[in-house]
Motif scaffolding. Structure first.
Motif, PDB file in Angstrom:
ATOM      1  N   HIS A  95       0.782  -1.238   0.000  1.00  0.00           N
ATOM      2  CA  HIS A  95       0.000   0.000   0.000  1.00  0.00           C
ATOM      3  C   HIS A  95       0.814   1.290   0.000  1.00  0.00           C
ATOM      4  O   HIS A  95       0.307   2.322  -0.437  1.00  0.00           O
ATOM      5  CB  HIS A  95      -0.942   0.014   1.205  1.00  0.00           C
ATOM      6  CG  HIS A  95      -1.888  -1.141   1.232  1.00  0.00           C
ATOM      7  ND1 HIS A  95      -2.940  -1.243   0.370  1.00  0.00           N
ATOM      8  CD2 HIS A  95      -1.910  -2.270   2.001  1.00  0.00           C
ATOM      9  CE1 HIS A  95      -3.601  -2.367   0.600  1.00  0.00           C
ATOM     10  NE2 HIS A  95      -2.995  -3.006   1.578  1.00  0.00           N
ATOM     11  N   TYR A  99       2.960   3.852  -4.160  1.00  0.00           N
ATOM     12  CA  TYR A  99       2.610   5.263  -4.358  1.00  0.00           C
ATOM     13  C   TYR A  99       3.777   6.191  -3.999  1.00  0.00           C
ATOM     14  O   TYR A  99       4.092   7.128  -4.746  1.00  0.00           O
ATOM     15  CB  TYR A  99       1.396   5.616  -3.515  1.00  0.00           C
ATOM     16  CG  TYR A  99       0.817   6.990  -3.808  1.00  0.00           C
ATOM     17  CD1 TYR A  99      -0.188   7.143  -4.764  1.00  0.00           C
ATOM     18  CD2 TYR A  99       1.283   8.118  -3.154  1.00  0.00           C
ATOM     19  CE1 TYR A  99      -0.706   8.402  -5.051  1.00  0.00           C
ATOM     20  CE2 TYR A  99       0.772   9.379  -3.428  1.00  0.00           C
ATOM     21  CZ  TYR A  99      -0.227   9.518  -4.379  1.00  0.00           C
ATOM     22  OH  TYR A  99      -0.734  10.763  -4.663  1.00  0.00           O
ATOM     23  N   ASP A 112       0.144  15.159  -0.852  1.00  0.00           N
ATOM     24  CA  ASP A 112       0.383  13.851  -1.470  1.00  0.00           C
ATOM     25  C   ASP A 112      -0.312  12.753  -0.669  1.00  0.00           C
ATOM     26  O   ASP A 112      -0.917  11.835  -1.235  1.00  0.00           O
ATOM     27  CB  ASP A 112       1.883  13.554  -1.542  1.00  0.00           C
ATOM     28  CG  ASP A 112       2.617  14.497  -2.473  1.00  0.00           C
ATOM     29  OD1 ASP A 112       2.016  14.900  -3.486  1.00  0.00           O
ATOM     30  OD2 ASP A 112       3.782  14.834  -2.173  1.00  0.00           O
ATOM     31  N   TRP A 116      -3.334  10.251  -1.779  1.00  0.00           N
ATOM     32  CA  TRP A 116      -3.211   8.787  -1.632  1.00  0.00           C
ATOM     33  C   TRP A 116      -4.413   8.226  -0.877  1.00  0.00           C
ATOM     34  O   TRP A 116      -4.969   7.188  -1.266  1.00  0.00           O
ATOM     35  CB  TRP A 116      -1.908   8.472  -0.901  1.00  0.00           C
ATOM     36  CG  TRP A 116      -1.795   7.073  -0.402  1.00  0.00           C
ATOM     37  CD1 TRP A 116      -1.482   5.959  -1.121  1.00  0.00           C
ATOM     38  CD2 TRP A 116      -1.998   6.629   0.948  1.00  0.00           C
ATOM     39  NE1 TRP A 116      -1.475   4.849  -0.314  1.00  0.00           N
ATOM     40  CE2 TRP A 116      -1.789   5.224   0.967  1.00  0.00           C
ATOM     41  CE3 TRP A 116      -2.326   7.270   2.136  1.00  0.00           C
ATOM     42  CZ2 TRP A 116      -1.908   4.473   2.130  1.00  0.00           C
ATOM     43  CZ3 TRP A 116      -2.433   6.517   3.295  1.00  0.00           C
ATOM     44  CH2 TRP A 116      -2.231   5.137   3.284  1.00  0.00           C
ATOM     45  N   GLU A 117      -4.820   8.896   0.188  1.00  0.00           N
ATOM     46  CA  GLU A 117      -5.982   8.444   0.949  1.00  0.00           C
ATOM     47  C   GLU A 117      -7.245   8.441   0.083  1.00  0.00           C
ATOM     48  O   GLU A 117      -8.056   7.501   0.142  1.00  0.00           O
ATOM     49  CB  GLU A 117      -6.195   9.336   2.177  1.00  0.00           C
ATOM     50  CG  GLU A 117      -5.324   8.969   3.356  1.00  0.00           C
ATOM     51  CD  GLU A 117      -5.764   9.668   4.627  1.00  0.00           C
ATOM     52  OE1 GLU A 117      -6.221   8.983   5.557  1.00  0.00           O
ATOM     53  OE2 GLU A 117      -5.665  10.907   4.676  1.00  0.00           O
ATOM     54  N   GLU A 119      -7.461   8.071  -3.112  1.00  0.00           N
ATOM     55  CA  GLU A 119      -7.384   6.950  -4.065  1.00  0.00           C
ATOM     56  C   GLU A 119      -7.747   5.637  -3.387  1.00  0.00           C
ATOM     57  O   GLU A 119      -8.441   4.789  -3.972  1.00  0.00           O
ATOM     58  CB  GLU A 119      -5.980   6.865  -4.662  1.00  0.00           C
ATOM     59  CG  GLU A 119      -5.661   7.966  -5.653  1.00  0.00           C
ATOM     60  CD  GLU A 119      -4.343   7.730  -6.364  1.00  0.00           C
ATOM     61  OE1 GLU A 119      -3.763   6.626  -6.206  1.00  0.00           O
ATOM     62  OE2 GLU A 119      -3.876   8.646  -7.068  1.00  0.00           O
ATOM     63  N   LYS A 120      -7.289   5.433  -2.162  1.00  0.00           N
ATOM     64  CA  LYS A 120      -7.593   4.193  -1.437  1.00  0.00           C
ATOM     65  C   LYS A 120      -9.088   4.098  -1.130  1.00  0.00           C
ATOM     66  O   LYS A 120      -9.686   3.023  -1.219  1.00  0.00           O
ATOM     67  CB  LYS A 120      -6.777   4.127  -0.135  1.00  0.00           C
ATOM     68  CG  LYS A 120      -5.292   3.892  -0.349  1.00  0.00           C
ATOM     69  CD  LYS A 120      -5.034   2.540  -0.981  1.00  0.00           C
ATOM     70  CE  LYS A 120      -3.553   2.254  -1.144  1.00  0.00           C
ATOM     71  NZ  LYS A 120      -3.308   0.944  -1.802  1.00  0.00           N
ATOM     72  N   ARG A 134      -1.917   4.488   7.067  1.00  0.00           N
ATOM     73  CA  ARG A 134      -1.401   5.841   7.293  1.00  0.00           C
ATOM     74  C   ARG A 134      -0.599   5.889   8.596  1.00  0.00           C
ATOM     75  O   ARG A 134       0.403   6.584   8.691  1.00  0.00           O
ATOM     76  CB  ARG A 134      -2.550   6.841   7.346  1.00  0.00           C
ATOM     77  CG  ARG A 134      -2.050   8.258   7.624  1.00  0.00           C
ATOM     78  CD  ARG A 134      -3.119   9.296   7.546  1.00  0.00           C
ATOM     79  NE  ARG A 134      -2.577  10.611   7.868  1.00  0.00           N
ATOM     80  CZ  ARG A 134      -2.817  11.715   7.191  1.00  0.00           C
ATOM     81  NH1 ARG A 134      -3.609  11.667   6.130  1.00  0.00           N
ATOM     82  NH2 ARG A 134      -2.282  12.866   7.545  1.00  0.00           N
TER      83      ARG A 134
END
Length: 522
Positions: A95, A99, A112, A116-117, A119-120, A134
């Motif tokens: 995970h 990225y 950034d 990313w969060e 997208e998840k 995270r």
């Protein structure tokens, strides 16, 4: 003292970092600053050297290391429990590195991480899973701050920043729980799906003790004592499909008191199954897994078809002898049983080979979930489908083999949609709350730690333990009475024995109205 160094048409500032090591004054991007005058270069060099002495200087080029390189060094430096290391490795490889791996540590920003969060979340991952990943990223970048690679940790979450006002949108669904009757019905169904009594005992043990899944799988026979269960180890399933024998979570060693009826159920189970040391750990465990998946070609020993050939009957007749002996003649039954004894056939193992331990996903997906919902889950190319049943004997026996849905005449109604094995731990806590159990005893039983002053001055007494066991026993007897009212018998041998014994003690109680747990197949 810093000094200026002439470099063609400009000066650069040089300062001492450590004995024999000098640095050059650079800008925030790490590029050398070109000074027009010697005086300006010396002043900047002196300021940088003062920062070195004060411990506040940071090399601007330090943050240019790739996150993948730093994360690899960070992981190698950890010395934690094997289960924790597996979690960190999975988080990084699956995970985080895809990225952030090619980004420089100093270039990773809060924006950034927020992207990313998003997208998840869009990929359908649970908010709790994303929070865990995270958190792992935060640990890595916090150490990067300590190592002087970056000034601040961009993964630090500012409370409420970037979110809409109001209730948290990322709240998960409310945890589904069951009562004692629900746990009993679920345990019976799980045993019917597995074709043995192990799952019946295990599900009840989870509900009435609040054990964690790993503690149940790792329960050794020497710690299943009369009146108590001692938690000394757990079996943690690694990503490599190995089982790691390790201390219980958070070192929550404890002794869980068990009612007399539950102790007898477990001891009878151990006596019936006679557990042998497993090949992976060399210890005797109370519970064992089911047949090894996708291993038919490697299996040895008698199969159902071998028994049929030896007895001169069909495989369906052998199945009836095992599951519905009343459907075959006495002579045929004796012939099949003789063939079983001669060949050493083991029912439910398909070959005499069983896995040493339950797989978490296999148990939850193919036993627990169908028992709780009445549906098998989707597995390509097959969609989710009801568990096909023969309605007699009640509460229905799962039909297996070719054209199972066509031969079925009933299916189960759901008991508790969304219930998970861990949900039984929540259920046990709820049951204790209903019984008025003191918090100190609940924490002790579940393996939780309360560091408050209030907990320090609270202590467990034998009277507290006795009241809890009495309450759990009353809940069990009420559930057994309700189940007895539905049907006085069960295809599950362990439950059938309990029902007959209970029926003799409460013979004056009539059958009562049956609850709707079967549904005809249209």
């Amino acid at each position: 003292m810093g000094f200026a160094e002439k470099r063609g048409d400009y000066y650069r500032g040089r300062f001492k970092i450590a004995p024999g090591r000098y640095g050059t004054v650079t800008d925030a991007a790490g590029a050398t600053v070109r000074f027009d005058s010697k005086r300006a270069a010396v002043k900047a060099a002196n300021d940088a050297e003062a920062a070195v002495r004060a411990g506040t200087w940071r090399d601007p080029s330090a943050g240019r290391v790739l996150f993948a390189d730093y994360a690899s060094r960070w992981y190698a430096a950890q010395d934690l429990a094997r289960s924790t290391m597996e979690i960190y490795r999975s988080n990084l490889e699956v995970h985080l590195l895809p990225y952030f791996g090619e980004k420089e540590v100093g270039a990773i920003s809060a924006f950034d991480i927020a992207e990313w969060e998003k997208e998840k979340k869009a990929a359908g991952y649970a908010p709790s899973s994303i929070a865990g990943w995270r958190g792992n990223l935060h640990l890595v970048l916090a150490d990067a701050v300590d190592d002087g690679l970056i000034d601040v940790n961009p993964a630090t979450k500012r409370r409420g920043r970037g979110k809409r006002a109001g209730r948290d949108r990322d709240r998960g669904p409310e945890k589904v729980i069951a009562d004692a009757l629900g746990a009993l019905l679920l345990a019976e169904r799980a045993a019917l799906l597995a074709g043995r009594d192990d799952e019946f005992v295990a599900v009840l043990l989870l509900y009435f003790t609040g054990m964690r899944w790993g503690e149940l799988v790792g329960l050794e026979t020497e710690y299943a004592r009369l009146g108590s269960i001692r938690i000394e180890h757990q079996l943690y399933e690694l990503d490599t499909s190995e089982f790691h024998r390790c201390p219980p979570k958070d070192d929550s060693y404890r002794t869980i008191d068990t009612p007399g009826w539950l102790s007898k159920l477990v001891s009878d189970h151990i006596a019936r199954t006679a557990p042998q040391p497993c090949a992976c750990h060399g210890h005797r465990y109370v519970f064992r897994g089911l047949a090894t998946a996708n291993g038919a070609a490697r299996r040895t020993g008698a199969k159902l078809v071998d028994v049929a050939r030896r007895a001169g009957v069909s495989t369906g007749t052998v199945s009836n002898v095992l599951n519905h002996p009343d459907r075959v003649t006495e002579a045929t039954r004796r012939e099949v049983e003789a063939a079983i004894a001669e060949l050493g056939f083991v029912r439910g193992a398909a070959s005499g080979e069983t896995a040493a331990h339950w797989r978490r996903n296999g148990f939850a997906t193919w036993l627990f979930q169908p028992a709780a919902t009445g549906w098998y889950p989707r597995k390509a190319p097959h969609d989710a489908r009801p568990v096909p049943l023969l309605g007699e004997p009640w509460p229905g026996v799962p039909v297996r083999g070719r054209n199972a849905p066509g031969r079925a005449d009933a299916c189960w109604l759901p008991i508790a949609r969304g219930l998970t094995p861990h949900g039984l731990r929540h259920s046990h806590k709820t049951a204790m709350l209903e019984l008025g159990t003191p918090a100190v005893l609940m924490d002790d039983r579940l393996g939780h730690s309360d560091g408050s002053v209030q907990a320090r001055y609270s202590h467990i007494t034998s009277e507290m333990r006795g009241r809890l066991l009495d309450g759990l026993t009353a809940a069990w007897e009420a559930a057994l009475d309700d189940r007895l009212a539905m049907c006085p018998r069960s295809p599950v041998a362990a439950l059938d024995e309990l029902l007959r014994a209970r029926g003799r003690r409460v013979a004056e109680a009539g059958p009562g109205p049956a609850r709707p747990v079967l549904e005809a197949v249209g």
